[in-house]
Structure formats: structure tokens, C-alpha cells
Design an enzyme around this catalytic site. Sequence first.
Site, PDB file in Angstrom:
ATOM      1  N   THR A   1       0.844  -1.212   0.000  1.00 33.95           N
ATOM      2  CA  THR A   1       0.000   0.000   0.000  1.00 33.95           C
ATOM      3  C   THR A   1       0.876   1.257   0.000  1.00 33.95           C
ATOM      4  O   THR A   1       0.530   2.262  -0.607  1.00 33.95           O
ATOM      5  CB  THR A   1      -0.935   0.047   1.231  1.00 33.95           C
ATOM      6  OG1 THR A   1      -0.160  -0.129   2.421  1.00 33.95           O
ATOM      7  CG2 THR A   1      -2.012  -1.024   1.142  1.00 33.95           C
TER       8      THR A   1
ATOM      9  N   HIS B   1      -0.672 -16.638  -5.179  1.00 35.54           N
ATOM     10  CA  HIS B   1      -1.870 -16.190  -5.895  1.00 35.54           C
ATOM     11  C   HIS B   1      -1.544 -15.767  -7.315  1.00 35.54           C
ATOM     12  O   HIS B   1      -2.296 -15.022  -7.950  1.00 35.54           O
ATOM     13  CB  HIS B   1      -2.566 -15.049  -5.136  1.00 35.54           C
ATOM     14  CG  HIS B   1      -3.218 -15.537  -3.879  1.00 35.54           C
ATOM     15  ND1 HIS B   1      -3.603 -14.698  -2.872  1.00 35.54           N
ATOM     16  CD2 HIS B   1      -3.520 -16.788  -3.449  1.00 35.54           C
ATOM     17  CE1 HIS B   1      -4.141 -15.413  -1.884  1.00 35.54           C
ATOM     18  NE2 HIS B   1      -4.090 -16.686  -2.213  1.00 35.54           N
TER      19      HIS B   1
ATOM     20  N   CYS C   1      -3.635 -23.723 -23.765  1.00 31.00           N
ATOM     21  CA  CYS C   1      -2.662 -24.394 -24.658  1.00 31.00           C
ATOM     22  C   CYS C   1      -1.231 -24.147 -24.202  1.00 31.00           C
ATOM     23  O   CYS C   1      -0.286 -24.638 -24.800  1.00 31.00           O
ATOM     24  CB  CYS C   1      -2.839 -23.871 -26.092  1.00 31.00           C
ATOM     25  SG  CYS C   1      -2.339 -22.141 -26.266  1.00 31.00           S
TER      26      CYS C   1
ATOM     27  N   SER D   1      -4.183  -9.604   6.312  1.00 31.73           N
ATOM     28  CA  SER D   1      -5.273  -9.748   7.293  1.00 31.73           C
ATOM     29  C   SER D   1      -5.415 -11.211   7.700  1.00 31.73           C
ATOM     30  O   SER D   1      -6.179 -11.538   8.607  1.00 31.73           O
ATOM     31  CB  SER D   1      -6.589  -9.247   6.677  1.00 31.73           C
ATOM     32  OG  SER D   1      -6.919 -10.028   5.530  1.00 31.73           O
TER      33      SER D   1
HETATM   34  N1  APR Z   1       1.519  -1.442   6.905  1.00 34.14           N
HETATM   35  C1  APR Z   1       1.049  -2.455   7.672  1.00 34.14           C
HETATM   36  N2  APR Z   1      -0.164  -3.040   7.469  1.00 34.14           N
HETATM   37  C2  APR Z   1      -0.917  -2.564   6.455  1.00 34.14           C
HETATM   38  C3  APR Z   1      -0.496  -1.505   5.617  1.00 34.14           C
HETATM   39  C4  APR Z   1       0.782  -0.947   5.881  1.00 34.14           C
HETATM   40  N3  APR Z   1       1.275   0.049   5.124  1.00 34.14           N
HETATM   41  N4  APR Z   1      -1.491  -1.270   4.702  1.00 34.14           N
HETATM   42  C5  APR Z   1      -2.489  -2.144   4.968  1.00 34.14           C
HETATM   43  N5  APR Z   1      -2.152  -2.916   6.010  1.00 34.14           N
HETATM   44  C6  APR Z   1      -2.885  -4.054   6.589  1.00 34.14           C
HETATM   45  C7  APR Z   1      -4.375  -3.859   6.674  1.00 34.14           C
HETATM   46  O1  APR Z   1      -4.721  -3.365   7.955  1.00 34.14           O
HETATM   47  C8  APR Z   1      -4.897  -5.292   6.474  1.00 34.14           C
HETATM   48  O2  APR Z   1      -5.028  -5.973   7.714  1.00 34.14           O
HETATM   49  O3  APR Z   1      -2.676  -5.104   5.677  1.00 34.14           O
HETATM   50  C9  APR Z   1      -3.800  -5.972   5.677  1.00 34.14           C
HETATM   51  C10 APR Z   1      -4.208  -6.230   4.239  1.00 34.14           C
HETATM   52  O4  APR Z   1      -5.214  -7.212   4.281  1.00 34.14           O
HETATM   53  P1  APR Z   1      -6.045  -7.531   2.958  1.00 34.14           P
HETATM   54  O5  APR Z   1      -6.476  -6.269   2.303  1.00 34.14           O
HETATM   55  O6  APR Z   1      -7.062  -8.562   3.346  1.00 34.14           O
HETATM   56  O7  APR Z   1      -4.966  -8.184   1.971  1.00 34.14           O
HETATM   57  P2  APR Z   1      -4.406  -9.675   2.019  1.00 34.14           P
HETATM   58  O8  APR Z   1      -4.288 -10.179   3.417  1.00 34.14           O
HETATM   59  O9  APR Z   1      -3.180  -9.682   1.198  1.00 34.14           O
HETATM   60  O10 APR Z   1      -5.572 -10.494   1.246  1.00 34.14           O
HETATM   61  C11 APR Z   1      -5.314 -11.846   0.969  1.00 34.14           C
HETATM   62  O11 APR Z   1      -7.306 -11.916  -0.389  1.00 34.14           O
HETATM   63  O12 APR Z   1      -8.717 -11.147  -2.042  1.00 34.14           O
HETATM   64  C12 APR Z   1      -7.672 -11.980  -1.759  1.00 34.14           C
HETATM   65  O13 APR Z   1      -6.198 -12.644  -3.416  1.00 34.14           O
HETATM   66  C13 APR Z   1      -6.470 -11.588  -2.560  1.00 34.14           C
HETATM   67  O14 APR Z   1      -4.170 -11.995  -1.991  1.00 34.14           O
HETATM   68  C14 APR Z   1      -5.378 -11.422  -1.519  1.00 34.14           C
HETATM   69  C15 APR Z   1      -5.918 -12.196  -0.351  1.00 34.14           C
END
Ligand code: APR
Length: 253
Positions: A26, A117, A138, A202
Site C-alpha cells: 500500500t 496467488h 494451450c 489480514s
Molecule cells: N503497513 C502495515 N499493514 C498494512 C499496511 C501498511 N502500510 N497497509 C495495509 N495494512 C494491513 C491492513 O490493515 C490489512 O489488515 O494489511 C492488511 C491487508 O489485508 P487484505 O487487504 O485482506 O490483503 P491480504 O491479506 O493480502 O488479502 C489476501 O485476499 O482477495 C484476496 O487474493 C487476494 O491476496 C489477496 C488475499
Amino acid sequence: MTVAALGELIAASSKIVAFTGAGISTESGIPDFRSPGGLWTRYDPREFTFQRYVDSAEVRARSWAMRREFVAHHAAPNPAHTALAQLQRRGKLIGIVTQNIDGLHQQAGNTHVIEIHGTARRVVCIGKAPEHGIPNGCGFTVSTEWAFEQLDAGADEPTCPRCGGLIKSATISFGQQMPTDAVDRAIEMVRNSDLVLTIGSSLQVFPAADIPVEGLRAGAMLAIINDEPTPLDEFANVIARGRAGEVLPAVVA
Ligand code: APR
């Protein structure tokens, strides 16, 4: 102070596996999924299942539009990615298991990166009518830029130049079979680790979130760097609540 505790844990470990999620990217400008403003707060994930992609030209068109928004960031690695590359150069990291599809770990210089993924950097032929979430293409695969060029040249959607099959981003969609070899290699990697460091996930999506647990079961320590609580917090030796781009470089330094 968790940064100090995390630093001690990393200093005492020599076979670290980083398990990363969208939160490590992010700060490179790529939205995550479940935070406020995240992708699944703006698009409905149920719409982007593998089968709906196969069945509907309209879903495919929307998927290409979302993909372009995602890739349009031309994102660069941020200090959290760079810190992991430093850990590898110091011989402390045996690899990275990432749920991310942005390729930023490789761009930061890390090798031994397992993309469970898939990757948004490439597209693949999935065949004309794959069923049960199992691509039967293919074998044609090319960079995602090629697909954007097809769209820019006026094609309704990119199609396989070899067999006429459907073209899809080389990511794993909901309802699509996970790459079993990648998951097996990831589990093998964490079983050989002495510390699993989860960063920016998460930890709510399975089977991905089972991978850190496999490391715990094999006796590894667990450290979590995340902005919010996760379901594995109770099992962690150290929890660093904060931004990965700040915490990780501070700890690695
Ligand atoms: N620093 C620390 N934590 C962060 C930051 C940051 N800069 N930015 C976001 N977060 C935290 C958020 O609070 C959240 O808990 O990172 C986490 C991101 O969680 P998700 O958005 O659920 O992403 P992720 O865990 O990668 O999702 C897993 O879900 O939809 C599928 O395929 C998709 O790979 C993805 C999978």
C-alpha cells in the site's frame, strides 16, 4: 517496545520466511483489499470468480478495466520491500511467500519468492471453456502489456493467438484451483524456517493463511507486522502494530 523485541527475534533467527500480503504494497500506492478504500470495498469480489470470468464477456471487460487501474500505478518497491531484500543479502531470509500479484519483491531484488496467488505481470491462455475452476489452456503466456496492446488496438478482449482460447491474468481468482506446487513449496519453506514474519496480511484468506500456521506447527516462531489485529495475533511471539514501510526498515537497521 515491539520494534526492539522484533529486532531481537530477527537477530536471533537465521532461517526467516516472510509471508506478505497487500499491506506491504500500500505504501507503493497499490490499494489493499479489506482496508477502507481497499479493492473489495469498491469492487464486488463475488463478481470476479473464475467461472464468471469464463462465462461472461462483460465480466472479462470489467476485469481488464480493474486490472489496468491496478497496474496503472506503475508501483515501485517501498522501504518495506527493500528491507526484505537486505535481510536476504545478510543471509537471514530463506525466502518470501507472497499473496501479492504485483511482482514488487522481485523488483526489490529478492529471489526465492513464491507467488501463491500468481502474478498480474503475465497473462495466460485458459482454453475456450474451462470448467470447475481448472484452466485448460494451450500453454500460451505473455506479459500483461501484450494484453493491454490488444485492447488498445481495438480488440474487445485479448484472445489466444495460438488456439483462440480465453486470455486471463496469471493471477488466481476466487473459485480457481490454487497452484498446488506453489502451495506445497511454500509449506516446505515455512517448515524449514525458524521464524515466520507475516507482513501486511489480514490472514483471513485460506488456504494462504494456513501457511504461517504450518510454520508454527513445525516449531517456528511467529512475528506479525500489520496495521490491524489478525486472527493469528494470539499465536505471535511479537506483534508490531504499524506501517510496514516504517517498522521493517527500523527493525532491519
Ligand atoms: N503497513 C502495515 N499493514 C498494512 C499496511 C501498511 N502500510 N497497509 C495495509 N495494512 C494491513 C491492513 O490493515 C490489512 O489488515 O494489511 C492488511 C491487508 O489485508 P487484505 O487487504 O485482506 O490483503 P491480504 O491479506 O493480502 O488479502 C489476501 O485476499 O482477495 C484476496 O487474493 C487476494 O491476496 C489477496 C488475499
